[in-house]
Structures are given as structure tokens and as C-alpha cells.
Design an enzyme around this catalytic site. Sequence first.
Site, PDB file in Angstrom:
ATOM      1  N   SER A   7       0.863  -1.183   0.000  1.00 34.72           N
ATOM      2  CA  SER A   7       0.000   0.000   0.000  1.00 34.72           C
ATOM      3  C   SER A   7       0.897   1.230   0.000  1.00 34.72           C
ATOM      4  O   SER A   7       2.069   1.152   0.416  1.00 34.72           O
ATOM      5  CB  SER A   7      -0.854   0.004   1.274  1.00 34.72           C
ATOM      6  OG  SER A   7      -1.461   1.255   1.471  1.00 34.72           O
ATOM      7  N   TYR A  35      -2.678  -1.027  10.421  1.00 38.45           N
ATOM      8  CA  TYR A  35      -2.521  -1.183   8.964  1.00 38.45           C
ATOM      9  C   TYR A  35      -1.161  -0.663   8.509  1.00 38.45           C
ATOM     10  O   TYR A  35      -0.439  -1.323   7.777  1.00 38.45           O
ATOM     11  CB  TYR A  35      -3.656  -0.425   8.275  1.00 38.45           C
ATOM     12  CG  TYR A  35      -3.762  -0.634   6.780  1.00 38.45           C
ATOM     13  CD1 TYR A  35      -4.504  -1.694   6.265  1.00 38.45           C
ATOM     14  CD2 TYR A  35      -3.163   0.248   5.879  1.00 38.45           C
ATOM     15  CE1 TYR A  35      -4.634  -1.876   4.888  1.00 38.45           C
ATOM     16  CE2 TYR A  35      -3.291   0.073   4.505  1.00 38.45           C
ATOM     17  CZ  TYR A  35      -4.033  -0.985   4.019  1.00 38.45           C
ATOM     18  OH  TYR A  35      -4.160  -1.155   2.659  1.00 38.45           O
TER      19      TYR A  35
END
Length: 251
Positions: free
Chosen positions: A133, A146
Site C-alpha cells: 500500500s 494497517y
Amino acid sequence: MFLEGKRALVTGSTSGIGLAIARALAAEGAQVVLNGFGDADEIAKLCDELGATHSGADLTDVAQVEQMMADAGDIDILVNNAGMQHVAPVEDFPVDRWNLIIALNLTAAFHTTRLAVPAMKTKGWGRIINTASAHSKVASPFKSAYNAAKHGLDGFTKTIGLELAEFGITANCISPGYVWTPLVENQIPDTMKARGMTREQVINDVLLVKQATKKFVQPAEIGALAVFLCRDEMQNVNGANWSVDGGWTAE
Ligand code: NAD
């Protein structure tokens, strides 16, 4: 169809980015193993469409990962893509959410990799592609688990890229910016709460604010890059982290 004869496992491929990667690999002739949750009839349809098989393993459970890998047979292309998100201030971050996110977004990739690598080494060819990401490179507030998992996935990928380079195996991250999938849609209500914003403000002032294109990335664009990384010409691309984020992390 340069991937004919190759077997690909794509985790978290019943939806979103993973499904787009599975479609792109299948379109090049790869035999695909899907993984993820969802409606049984929809998954059966996907299997028919792609000529794929499916494992419903919950990747936060090591025993289920091991069973999936044993059932899948020798894997040439491993795509660690399954992931989840939770948005909350660190002092309120639910401990069970932290543990699940680390287990799914980071630890599962370790387990699938350690189980897939022996056969790749024997064949002298392999591709490991980890969906990281933009949050593997930069952080945003309220996404502590995350961001930690995705930064960890980048470090893991670099490590195995170095370890496996001599065996014809490459390991790389693809790092999308915001792609419109259920994972993004589902985080909007909690982001509205954490930041005191409306839905519209979250989309324009949080999600798209750093994406220079001001547009969501399309899942098929991630699929195309995954296929590209499988080409033999990419054999020296190892331990890299490919941004597909509309310019976000260039700033
Ligand atoms: P999604 O919610 O559409 O898909 C997630 C997939 O993971 C689904 O197939 C789901 O069934 C599966 N899954 C969830 N929990 C699982 C578990 N415990 N075991 C096995 N499978 C499980 O999400 P997406 O947006 O396509 O995300 C895919 C990956 O891309 C994730 O790793 C995510 O972090 C990453 N990513 C997404 C974006 C984005 O903007 N959508 C941006 C950067 C990175």
C-alpha cells in the site's frame, strides 16, 4: 498466453484488487487458486469464469493457511493480497482488530511464503507479489495497525527478495493508493467519526487529497502490473516496492 503451465495462488481474491489480479493472471493462461470469503454461488461462478479452484481458508489461522497450501500443490506465482483495515485513534484501537490486521496483512504472507518457496527453489522459478500500500511507505493517522503491517510487509519483501534472488525467484510489493473497493468504502463511516467529517469530505479531503490524479486507481491497473512482474524480463526486479498511487508518495 505466457503464463500457461504456471500455477498462481492469489489470497483475498474473491473481491477487489485480488480478483482483478486473479483475472489478469488467468487471462495469460495461469491456473489460478482463489482464496477469500463471500457468497458460495458467486464464488462458484468466479471459479467457472476463470477455470479456477477456491480455498475458503481464513488466513488469520495458521492451521488453515497450512491446509490451503497443502491443497493448492506447487505454486509458481504467489500473490499475498488479502488484507483488512480498521480506523481508530491509537488509544481506542481495539486489541482484537490490531491482532487480526497484523495476522492477515503481515503474518499470513510469511506463512504462505515459507510454504511456497521450497517448490519454487526446486523449479528455479518463482514470483512472489505482495499487495502492500502507499501506507507501506508513508503513514496516515488512525491506521496504526494497517500502517505497521504494511511497512512490515515491505521489509519482509525486501528480505526474501535478497534471500531468493539466486534461485530465479523474485519478490516485490505493489503499493496502490486508494482503489475503490469494499475495503475503502467500509472505512468511510469510521473515518467520518475519527475526523468529524462528512462522507464527501472524507472522499475528497482524506482519500483523494494526496492522489495527484484526484481519481481512484482501478483494480485492473494493479492486475496489469502483477502480470508484468511475472515476465521473464523482470527477473532482475527484486525487493522493489512499486507505487501505483497517482503520485501520492512522490510528494
Ligand atoms: P477487499 O475488501 O475488496 O478484498 C479483501 C479480500 O480479502 C476479500 O477477498 C476477502 O474475502 C479477503 N479476506 C478478508 N479477510 C480474510 C481472511 N481472514 N482470510 C482470507 N481472506 C480474507 O479489499 P481490497 O481493497 O481489494 O484489498 C486488497 C489488498 O489491497 C489488501 O491487502 C489491501 O490492504 C490492499 N490495498 C487496498 C487499497 C485500496 O484502496 N482498496 C489500497 C492499498 C492497498
